[in-house]
Design an enzyme around this catalytic site. Structure first.
Site, PDB file in Angstrom:
ATOM      1  N   ALA A  63       1.093   1.141  -6.125  1.00 58.14           N
ATOM      2  CA  ALA A  63       0.418   1.538  -7.357  1.00 58.14           C
ATOM      3  C   ALA A  63      -0.349   0.312  -7.847  1.00 58.14           C
ATOM      4  CB  ALA A  63       1.450   1.980  -8.380  1.00 58.14           C
ATOM      5  N   GLY A  94       4.207   2.286  -4.120  1.00 61.26           N
ATOM      6  CA  GLY A  94       3.611   3.615  -4.164  1.00 61.26           C
ATOM      7  C   GLY A  94       2.924   3.993  -2.855  1.00 61.26           C
ATOM      8  N   GLU A 139       5.645   5.294  -0.749  1.00 61.21           N
ATOM      9  CA  GLU A 139       6.028   6.605  -1.301  1.00 61.21           C
ATOM     10  C   GLU A 139       5.006   7.677  -0.953  1.00 61.21           C
ATOM     11  OE1 GLU A 139       6.489   4.723  -5.237  1.00 61.21           O
ATOM     12  OE2 GLU A 139       8.432   5.716  -5.303  1.00 61.21           O
ATOM     13  N   GLU A 148       9.325  -2.927  -5.583  1.00 56.90           N
ATOM     14  CA  GLU A 148       9.257  -2.826  -7.045  1.00 56.90           C
ATOM     15  C   GLU A 148      10.264  -3.725  -7.760  1.00 56.90           C
ATOM     16  OE1 GLU A 148       9.214  -0.260  -4.947  1.00 56.90           O
ATOM     17  OE2 GLU A 148       7.632   1.146  -5.553  1.00 56.90           O
TER      18      GLU A 148
HETATM   19  N1  CO8 Z   1      -2.141  -3.501  -7.311  1.00 54.57           N
HETATM   20  C1  CO8 Z   1      -3.296  -4.087  -7.688  1.00 54.57           C
HETATM   21  N2  CO8 Z   1      -3.958  -4.963  -6.919  1.00 54.57           N
HETATM   22  C2  CO8 Z   1      -3.448  -5.248  -5.724  1.00 54.57           C
HETATM   23  C3  CO8 Z   1      -2.249  -4.678  -5.257  1.00 54.57           C
HETATM   24  C4  CO8 Z   1      -1.584  -3.761  -6.113  1.00 54.57           C
HETATM   25  N3  CO8 Z   1      -0.459  -3.134  -5.763  1.00 54.57           N
HETATM   26  N4  CO8 Z   1      -1.972  -5.164  -4.025  1.00 54.57           N
HETATM   27  C5  CO8 Z   1      -2.969  -6.003  -3.712  1.00 54.57           C
HETATM   28  N5  CO8 Z   1      -3.866  -6.058  -4.730  1.00 54.57           N
HETATM   29  C6  CO8 Z   1      -5.083  -6.860  -4.806  1.00 54.57           C
HETATM   30  C7  CO8 Z   1      -4.774  -8.331  -5.035  1.00 54.57           C
HETATM   31  O1  CO8 Z   1      -4.544  -8.559  -6.395  1.00 54.57           O
HETATM   32  C8  CO8 Z   1      -6.031  -8.974  -4.515  1.00 54.57           C
HETATM   33  O2  CO8 Z   1      -7.035  -8.855  -5.495  1.00 54.57           O
HETATM   34  P1  CO8 Z   1      -7.911 -10.163  -5.917  1.00 54.57           P
HETATM   35  O3  CO8 Z   1      -8.663 -10.493  -4.652  1.00 54.57           O
HETATM   36  O4  CO8 Z   1      -8.779  -9.631  -7.023  1.00 54.57           O
HETATM   37  O5  CO8 Z   1      -6.944 -11.209  -6.300  1.00 54.57           O
HETATM   38  C9  CO8 Z   1      -6.438  -8.091  -3.344  1.00 54.57           C
HETATM   39  O6  CO8 Z   1      -5.757  -6.846  -3.551  1.00 54.57           O
HETATM   40  C10 CO8 Z   1      -6.029  -8.636  -1.995  1.00 54.57           C
HETATM   41  O7  CO8 Z   1      -4.624  -8.917  -2.038  1.00 54.57           O
HETATM   42  P2  CO8 Z   1      -3.984 -10.324  -1.611  1.00 54.57           P
HETATM   43  O8  CO8 Z   1      -4.963 -11.417  -1.830  1.00 54.57           O
HETATM   44  O9  CO8 Z   1      -2.667 -10.443  -2.285  1.00 54.57           O
HETATM   45  O10 CO8 Z   1      -3.804 -10.071  -0.034  1.00 54.57           O
HETATM   46  P3  CO8 Z   1      -2.712 -10.732   0.931  1.00 54.57           P
HETATM   47  O11 CO8 Z   1      -3.114 -10.313   2.297  1.00 54.57           O
HETATM   48  O12 CO8 Z   1      -2.546 -12.166   0.610  1.00 54.57           O
HETATM   49  O13 CO8 Z   1      -1.329  -9.999   0.545  1.00 54.57           O
HETATM   50  C11 CO8 Z   1       0.109  -8.124   0.033  1.00 54.57           C
HETATM   51  C12 CO8 Z   1      -1.142  -8.647   0.792  1.00 54.57           C
HETATM   52  C13 CO8 Z   1       1.366  -8.744   0.608  1.00 54.57           C
HETATM   53  C14 CO8 Z   1       0.124  -6.614   0.219  1.00 54.57           C
HETATM   54  C15 CO8 Z   1      -0.018  -8.481  -1.475  1.00 54.57           C
HETATM   55  O14 CO8 Z   1      -1.281  -8.074  -1.940  1.00 54.57           O
HETATM   56  C16 CO8 Z   1       1.025  -7.827  -2.328  1.00 54.57           C
HETATM   57  O15 CO8 Z   1       2.158  -8.257  -2.353  1.00 54.57           O
HETATM   58  N6  CO8 Z   1       0.633  -6.757  -3.087  1.00 54.57           N
HETATM   59  C17 CO8 Z   1       1.514  -6.077  -3.981  1.00 54.57           C
HETATM   60  C18 CO8 Z   1       2.511  -5.234  -3.239  1.00 54.57           C
HETATM   61  C19 CO8 Z   1       3.421  -4.562  -4.230  1.00 54.57           C
HETATM   62  O16 CO8 Z   1       4.215  -5.168  -4.927  1.00 54.57           O
HETATM   63  N7  CO8 Z   1       3.323  -3.227  -4.270  1.00 54.57           N
HETATM   64  C20 CO8 Z   1       4.168  -2.433  -5.116  1.00 54.57           C
HETATM   65  C21 CO8 Z   1       3.463  -2.192  -6.390  1.00 54.57           C
HETATM   66  S1  CO8 Z   1       4.551  -1.455  -7.569  1.00 54.57           S
HETATM   67  C22 CO8 Z   1       4.485   0.154  -7.214  1.00 54.57           C
HETATM   68  O17 CO8 Z   1       3.870   0.621  -6.301  1.00 54.57           O
HETATM   69  C23 CO8 Z   1       5.276   0.952  -8.138  1.00 54.57           C
HETATM   70  C24 CO8 Z   1       5.424   2.351  -7.643  1.00 54.57           C
HETATM   71  C25 CO8 Z   1       6.116   3.102  -8.669  1.00 54.57           C
HETATM   72  C26 CO8 Z   1       5.218   4.071  -9.246  1.00 54.57           C
HETATM   73  C27 CO8 Z   1       4.397   4.715  -8.172  1.00 54.57           C
HETATM   74  C28 CO8 Z   1       3.355   5.487  -8.800  1.00 54.57           C
HETATM   75  C29 CO8 Z   1       2.368   4.664  -9.539  1.00 54.57           C
END
Ligand code: CO8
Length: 261
Positions: free
Chosen positions: A67, A111, A114, A134
């Site tokens: 998400a 998400g 999911e 999460e």
């Molecule tokens: N949300 C918003 N932006 C994101 C997300 C995200 N989940 N994941 C990545 N991005 C963005 C980064 O902020 C970055 O943007 P910017 O260039 O503007 O800084 C861009 O995508 C590229 O990401 P990275 O530079 O971090 O890329 P890496 O290759 O270094 O890392 C990862 C990749 C490991 C995937 C890393 O981006 C990461 O850890 N992302 C978050 C993963 C995460 O925690 N996901 C769970 C989110 S919580 C969730 O899903 C809750 C679900 C419950 C409700 C579901 C319905 C909504």
């Protein structure tokens, strides 16, 4: 054709619709407008007479990284609760009565994991990166992960994954029954997913919809009720033309020409 900002839709094979999540700058993070577009696309595939099965994919690098954390960060309880935040995600499982094959490469986190778990058939690359991280963000899965992942891998493994936030690979997903099949490359994954969707699209639409419906019932009903539900629908299919067409073609050693009636 409608134009979308966060997804692409196509019909790459006969009978097959494809939705490609296309928000590369955020690794396909699932912001609310993206989910709204996805719901619209699935609803239009459901209504389309030319589409009989759908493939949902992302990019080679990311199926979806979760998400949208930036959208969620400032939300308050009352905003989330009164606006039923993420409730519309559930439409993904109800909008489409046609089979949905998820083709997962790269990150499928939170998400994103999911969303993949909502598909009817999940295919992935060996190096796909699944997880429910999460807990690291001070929250919990909110789009069915605690329920669907637990049904897929059992309680102990689901607890470990959800409580530690540790990722698991596509290889593991296949071994644990989360994924039906694992592929060595993105190209092979797409070929496999589109091939399976095309195979399904070649069968009677009536029988395919019934098959999906009864398998899904197994997730909701106790065994005795599920078996009875299956038998009722099995009985009902004797009322379809395609049951007659399919069984006659078998007896005559011919290929069935489905009427979809
Ligand atoms: N949300 C918003 N932006 C994101 C997300 C995200 N989940 N994941 C990545 N991005 C963005 C980064 O902020 C970055 O943007 P910017 O260039 O503007 O800084 C861009 O995508 C590229 O990401 P990275 O530079 O971090 O890329 P890496 O290759 O270094 O890392 C990862 C990749 C490991 C995937 C890393 O981006 C990461 O850890 N992302 C978050 C993963 C995460 O925690 N996901 C769970 C989110 S919580 C969730 O899903 C809750 C679900 C419950 C409700 C579901 C319905 C909504």
């Amino acid at each position: 054709r409608r134009s979308y900002e966060y997804i692409e839709v196509s019909e790459p094979r006969p009978g097959v619709g494809q939705v490609t999540l296309n928000r590369p700058k955020a690794l396909n993070a699932l912001c609310s407008p993206l989910i709204a577009e996805l719901n619209t696309a699935l609803r239009s595939f459901q209504a389309s007479p030319t589409v009989a099965a759908v493939v949902l994919t992302g990019s080679e690098r990311a199926f979806a990284a979760g998400a949208d954390i930036k959208e969620m960060a400032p939300l308050t309880f009352s905003e989330a609760y009164t606006n039923s935040f993420i409730e519309s995600w559930s439409e993904l499982t109800t909008a489409l009565k046609k089979p949905l094959v998820a083709a997962v490469s790269g990150h499928a986190l939170g998400g994103g994991c999911e969303l993949a778990l909502m598909a009817d058939v999940l295919y992935c690359t060996a190096s796909a990166n699944f997880g429910q991280p999460e807990i690291r963000l001070g929250t919990i899965p909110g789009a069915g992960g605690s329920q669907r992942l637990t049904r897929a891998v059992g309680k102990s493994k689901a607890m470990e994954l959800i409580l530690t936030g540790k990722s698991f690979s596509g290889e593991e997903a296949e071994r644990w029954g989360v994924a039906a099949r694992v592929f060595p490359s993105y190209e092979a994954l797409m070929e496999g997913a589109l091939g399976t969707a095309e195979t399904i699209a070649g069968y009677s639409k009536v029988a395919v919809q019934a098959a999906k419906e009864v398998v899904n019932k197994s997730q909701d009903l106790p065994l005795r009720d599920g078996v009875e539900y299956e038998r009722r629908l099995f009985h009902a299919l004797f009322g379809s033309q395609d049951q007659k067409i399919g069984m006659k073609a078998f007896a005559e050693k011919k290929k069935a020409e489905w009427s979809h009636q």
